[in-house]
Design a protein around this motif. Structure first.
Motif, mmCIF file in Angstrom:
data_model
loop_
_atom_site.group_PDB
_atom_site.id
_atom_site.type_symbol
_atom_site.label_atom_id
_atom_site.label_comp_id
_atom_site.label_asym_id
_atom_site.label_seq_id
_atom_site.Cartn_x
_atom_site.Cartn_y
_atom_site.Cartn_z
ATOM 1 N N LYS A 33 -0.862 -5.931 6.613
ATOM 2 C CA LYS A 33 -0.345 -4.856 7.460
ATOM 3 C C LYS A 33 0.959 -5.285 8.116
ATOM 4 O O LYS A 33 1.191 -6.459 8.355
ATOM 5 N N THR A 34 1.790 -4.299 8.401
ATOM 6 C CA THR A 34 2.991 -4.491 9.201
ATOM 7 C C THR A 34 2.788 -3.652 10.460
ATOM 8 O O THR A 34 1.713 -3.091 10.668
ATOM 9 N N GLU A 35 3.814 -3.530 11.238
ATOM 10 C CA GLU A 35 3.713 -2.746 12.467
ATOM 11 C C GLU A 35 3.280 -1.301 12.190
ATOM 12 O O GLU A 35 2.449 -0.750 12.894
ATOM 13 N N ARG A 36 3.833 -0.695 11.128
ATOM 14 C CA ARG A 36 3.547 0.713 10.847
ATOM 15 C C ARG A 36 2.873 0.974 9.518
ATOM 16 O O ARG A 36 2.498 2.115 9.223
ATOM 17 N N LEU A 37 2.718 -0.050 8.689
ATOM 18 C CA LEU A 37 2.296 0.161 7.308
ATOM 19 C C LEU A 37 1.090 -0.684 6.925
ATOM 20 O O LEU A 37 0.885 -1.768 7.456
ATOM 21 N N THR A 38 0.335 -0.172 5.979
ATOM 22 C CA THR A 38 -0.697 -0.948 5.293
ATOM 23 C C THR A 38 -0.229 -1.109 3.856
ATOM 24 O O THR A 38 0.183 -0.131 3.213
ATOM 25 N N ILE A 39 -0.289 -2.330 3.357
ATOM 26 C CA ILE A 39 0.125 -2.617 1.986
ATOM 27 C C ILE A 39 -1.104 -3.153 1.267
ATOM 28 O O ILE A 39 -1.686 -4.152 1.689
ATOM 29 N N ARG A 40 -1.496 -2.446 0.213
ATOM 30 C CA ARG A 40 -2.768 -2.744 -0.447
ATOM 31 C C ARG A 40 -2.715 -2.334 -1.916
ATOM 32 O O ARG A 40 -1.821 -1.585 -2.317
ATOM 33 N N PRO A 41 -3.683 -2.800 -2.717
ATOM 34 C CA PRO A 41 -3.744 -2.327 -4.106
ATOM 35 C C PRO A 41 -3.978 -0.814 -4.146
ATOM 36 O O PRO A 41 -4.534 -0.233 -3.209
ATOM 37 N N PHE A 42 -3.552 -0.198 -5.219
ATOM 38 C CA PHE A 42 -3.748 1.236 -5.390
ATOM 39 C C PHE A 42 -5.218 1.563 -5.594
ATOM 40 O O PHE A 42 -5.982 0.748 -6.123
ATOM 41 N N THR A 43 -5.601 2.761 -5.167
ATOM 42 C CA THR A 43 -6.931 3.297 -5.444
ATOM 43 C C THR A 43 -6.762 4.618 -6.188
ATOM 44 O O THR A 43 -5.670 5.213 -6.181
ATOM 45 N N SER A 44 -7.824 5.100 -6.794
ATOM 46 C CA SER A 44 -7.733 6.345 -7.566
ATOM 47 C C SER A 44 -7.314 7.524 -6.692
ATOM 48 O O SER A 44 -6.717 8.482 -7.183
ATOM 49 N N ASN A 45 -7.573 7.466 -5.397
ATOM 50 C CA ASN A 45 -7.181 8.550 -4.494
ATOM 51 C C ASN A 45 -5.676 8.632 -4.274
ATOM 52 O O ASN A 45 -5.195 9.606 -3.686
ATOM 53 N N ASP A 46 -4.925 7.651 -4.727
ATOM 54 C CA ASP A 46 -3.480 7.605 -4.493
ATOM 55 C C ASP A 46 -2.662 8.365 -5.536
ATOM 56 O O ASP A 46 -1.442 8.474 -5.398
ATOM 57 N N LEU A 47 -3.307 8.897 -6.559
ATOM 58 C CA LEU A 47 -2.589 9.496 -7.682
ATOM 59 C C LEU A 47 -1.579 10.551 -7.230
ATOM 60 O O LEU A 47 -0.420 10.517 -7.627
ATOM 61 N N HIS A 48 -1.985 11.488 -6.411
ATOM 62 C CA HIS A 48 -1.086 12.587 -6.025
ATOM 63 C C HIS A 48 0.158 12.059 -5.300
ATOM 64 O O HIS A 48 1.281 12.469 -5.597
ATOM 65 N N ASP A 49 -0.047 11.162 -4.335
ATOM 66 C CA ASP A 49 1.094 10.615 -3.589
ATOM 67 C C ASP A 49 2.045 9.854 -4.505
ATOM 68 O O ASP A 49 3.271 9.964 -4.374
#
Length: 177
Positions: A4-20
């Motif tokens: 995590k950063t101050e404003r962001l989460t950085i993580r592996p992709f999940t199937s729910n991320d397709l649209h974004d």
């Protein structure tokens, strides 16, 4: 790998991320300087599945990470080892809607620190299309050094393009602190 950063989460992709993620890559401006064309409805699942598979950085596999602000994926970070010992290359793409707010700088800067600290890489580099001024500025903001400008060295999308290489060592990061 998640951080995590101050404003962001950085993580592996999940199937729910397709649209974004489709929103990021279904854009001519975003894909203008990338090696691939913009995603279409027809190829989005195939392209996105490649990102889902890239969950771990090893000598044989690359890593793809989602950059999440609140609950929306606004960016994509990629890392892979080059053929040179302890050297990785990074790539990144962000949604047009997120530009101008420092998210890319925050995410890529945090990625670089994590790569040096967690993976103990010797060198991080970014190879980019010389016309991509925004990417050049990002590399410079996070402390990368412009090391080379190659003239018409890369054939992409039916044209010869110039390439620029940025690089950084762990000691360069130490100088910024």
């Amino acid at each position: 790998m998640e951080f995590k950063t101050e404003r962001l989460t950085i993580r592996p992709f999940t199937s729910n991320d397709l649209h974004d993620v489709f929103t990021i890559y279904n854009n001519d401006d975003t894909c203008k300087y990338l090696l691939h064309d913009k995603w279409t409805i027809e190829n989005m699942h195939e392209e996105f599945n490649k990102k889902l598979k890239n969950r771990e950085l090893t000598k044989e596999t690359s890593l793809s990470l989602a950059v999440v602000n609140n609950t929306e994926v606004i960016g994509d970070l990629s890392v892979w080892y080059t053929s040179m010992k302890d050297t990785v290359e990074i790539g990144y793409s962000f949604s047009n809607d997120s530009s101008g707010r420092g998210f890319a700088t925050e995410a890529v800067s945090s990625l670089v620190k994590t790569l040096f600290d967690t993976f103990t890489v010797h060198r991080i580099q970014a190879n980019l299309d010389a016309r991509n001024k925004a990417s050049q500025k990002l590399c410079e903001r996070i402390g990368m050094r412009k090391e080379a400008h190659f003239i018409q060295d890369f054939w992409n999308k039916n044209e010869w393009t110039d390439s620029i290489v940025y690089g950084m060592l762990h000691s360069d990061l130490d100088l910024r602190n």
